[in-house]
Design a protein around this motif. Sequence first.
Motif, PDB file in Angstrom:
ATOM      1  N   ARG A  21      22.478 -47.190 -30.208  1.00 49.81           N
ATOM      2  CA  ARG A  21      23.356 -46.127 -30.694  1.00 49.81           C
ATOM      3  C   ARG A  21      23.410 -46.136 -32.220  1.00 49.81           C
ATOM      4  NH1 ARG A  21      28.552 -46.676 -26.680  1.00 49.81           N
ATOM      5  NH2 ARG A  21      27.270 -46.847 -24.811  1.00 49.81           N
ATOM      6  N   GLN A  22      23.492 -47.368 -32.753  1.00 47.42           N
ATOM      7  CA  GLN A  22      23.535 -47.504 -34.202  1.00 47.42           C
ATOM      8  C   GLN A  22      22.277 -46.898 -34.828  1.00 47.42           C
ATOM      9  OE1 GLN A  22      25.318 -47.673 -36.978  1.00 47.42           O
ATOM     10  NE2 GLN A  22      26.229 -49.617 -36.369  1.00 47.42           N
ATOM     11  N   ARG A  23      21.127 -47.136 -34.176  1.00 50.51           N
ATOM     12  CA  ARG A  23      19.875 -46.613 -34.723  1.00 50.51           C
ATOM     13  C   ARG A  23      19.799 -45.095 -34.592  1.00 50.51           C
ATOM     14  NH1 ARG A  23      15.321 -49.962 -32.078  1.00 50.51           N
ATOM     15  NH2 ARG A  23      16.926 -50.868 -30.751  1.00 50.51           N
ATOM     16  N   VAL A  24      20.391 -44.550 -33.503  1.00 46.13           N
ATOM     17  CA  VAL A  24      20.450 -43.083 -33.374  1.00 46.13           C
ATOM     18  C   VAL A  24      21.288 -42.517 -34.523  1.00 46.13           C
ATOM     19  CG1 VAL A  24      21.172 -41.124 -31.958  1.00 46.13           C
ATOM     20  CG2 VAL A  24      20.218 -43.155 -30.864  1.00 46.13           C
ATOM     21  N   ALA A  25      22.418 -43.191 -34.786  1.00 45.22           N
ATOM     22  CA  ALA A  25      23.299 -42.721 -35.857  1.00 45.22           C
ATOM     23  C   ALA A  25      22.565 -42.740 -37.197  1.00 45.22           C
ATOM     24  CB  ALA A  25      24.553 -43.594 -35.920  1.00 45.22           C
ATOM     25  N   ILE A  26      21.760 -43.779 -37.406  1.00 46.09           N
ATOM     26  CA  ILE A  26      20.995 -43.857 -38.661  1.00 46.09           C
ATOM     27  C   ILE A  26      19.942 -42.752 -38.706  1.00 46.09           C
ATOM     28  CG2 ILE A  26      19.343 -45.268 -39.972  1.00 46.09           C
ATOM     29  CD1 ILE A  26      20.943 -47.708 -39.163  1.00 46.09           C
ATOM     30  N   ALA A  27      19.270 -42.558 -37.562  1.00 44.34           N
ATOM     31  CA  ALA A  27      18.247 -41.513 -37.513  1.00 44.34           C
ATOM     32  C   ALA A  27      18.856 -40.149 -37.827  1.00 44.34           C
ATOM     33  CB  ALA A  27      17.607 -41.483 -36.128  1.00 44.34           C
ATOM     34  N   ARG A  28      20.039 -39.890 -37.267  1.00 46.40           N
ATOM     35  CA  ARG A  28      20.681 -38.605 -37.530  1.00 46.40           C
ATOM     36  C   ARG A  28      21.060 -38.472 -39.004  1.00 46.40           C
ATOM     37  NH1 ARG A  28      26.251 -37.383 -34.745  1.00 46.40           N
ATOM     38  NH2 ARG A  28      26.843 -39.008 -36.231  1.00 46.40           N
ATOM     39  N   ALA A  29      21.516 -39.586 -39.587  1.00 47.38           N
ATOM     40  CA  ALA A  29      21.928 -39.534 -40.984  1.00 47.38           C
ATOM     41  C   ALA A  29      20.739 -39.326 -41.913  1.00 47.38           C
ATOM     42  CB  ALA A  29      22.678 -40.813 -41.356  1.00 47.38           C
TER      43      ALA A  29
END
Lengths: 230, 303
Positions: free
Chosen positions: A147-155
Amino acid sequence: MIYFEHVTKKYEQSEGEKTEALSDVTLHIKPKEFVIVVGHSGAGKSTLIKLINREIKADEGKVYVGGIDYSELKKRDIPYLRRKIGVVFQDYKLLPKKNVFENISYALEVSGVKTKDVKIRVPKILELVGLQKKAKNFPRELSGGERQRVAIARALVHNPRILIADEPTGNLDPRNAWGIIEILLRVNQLGTTVMMTTHNQDIVNKLKKRVIVLQNGKVLKDKEAGAYEA
Amino acid sequence: MSNFFRLLKSGLSNFRRNGWLSLASIIIMVLTLITMSLFVIVNLVLNTGIKTIQDKIDISVYFNDTAKQNNIIDMQDSLAELTEVKSINYVSKAEALEKYKKQNASNPKLLESLKDTDNPLPASLEIKVTNPDQTDALVKIFDSEEYKPYIREYSLKENKVIIDKLFKATQFIKQAGFVATAVFTVTALVIIFNTIKMAIFARKEEIDIMKLVGATPSFIKGPFIIEGAIYGIISTAISVIVIAIFIYFLSPALINYFGGIGNSLTDFFLDNIVILVFAQLFMGILIGVLSSLLAVRKYVKIS
């Protein structure tokens, strides 16, 4: 890139009683810098981030980001400002009803990027964070690190000039945490200004980057290649 | 165009992923549409029904054999001057006999008996009135010194009782129907608004996230509005099918009880199906979009 000039932010605690989350903070973050903000909970780290993303307004002083004076920013321009900044939220803030691909593409769609381009850019960023195989999964099906990596990808997907990460390693085991840090370092090398907050002593000490220590809403220390001493 | 399809796609997948809340909204909207449509249909069918009955009810004035044709023509002229009179048809004794013979063509014995005697049928005036309620002026002429002696009888009195009863009944049905429709519509609006509001409240966090990643209020609203419109479209489809089934099974029973009116219900449905579908579609989309807009408005504002 980011400039705080005597910024004070107060929160109303109870009837008429206000506490200062930030008091008279002045700091300057230059373009392409990698800055770590440390401090105990309640030191003002989250307030700092919310001020940059214009979720809240400063009570006193001035905030400039990318040359924009926030005190003169109109409400209807806020969405456009936020598209220039990538924020990785502490609680990820993923859209529960959208899958990984859609969560990331949403950040592009809001700025009207063509579907054709979305289909090119999202897989690229998924590759960067190593989640190519999870594109169709929903957030509830992912681990904390994913999830953290998805959040980074979105950012990151809309190529922001500034990336703000609020406790990006907060709930992760060391191996996952370093995976995240590596992504942030790579993005920084590519020219993005990165500001992250953390509690993680190990990470701060090993990174040897600029460290800003906040305590009770004030800048206690601001050192190049600093170590953890909050 | 890319943006429109994006909105459409997003609205559709919101709808799909919303599960039972979508279902609840649709059930309520279907009930509203069915109620409204049925009341409109029943009202219109009643109106046509009443009109048919009114058209059928004539006032007939039968004359004594002493009345001469010019007396009758005189009376016809003075009646024709009245605004209450729609049409007058003079039926002479000979015409009345012809008509009677035609009606009883299958009964040769009866016709045989007619040949022996003089024509027993009276001459008459068949009068159609514009409003069965207003016949005072006609009665005045019937009862006047000038014509009274020629008149054997007139059929107004018994007709009036029937007409009055029918009128009172339909008036009541219309008023009750109108009140019920109004109450149902308002209730449905409130319920749908609240359902969508609940759906949006449950997604308040989502909306906040959308704002945080730089979505403008109108970009956030789009999918919700499409979602509201989808409720309207699906509800219309279900409602039309339900009404069709309802009428299909109900009309045989209605024909049994009421004859022509039962038929006219089916006919009315078939004749007006296009208008009915579009009217429901319009109402459904209007209610869906309006409730979405109202419900989402508060949450998409950027502070």
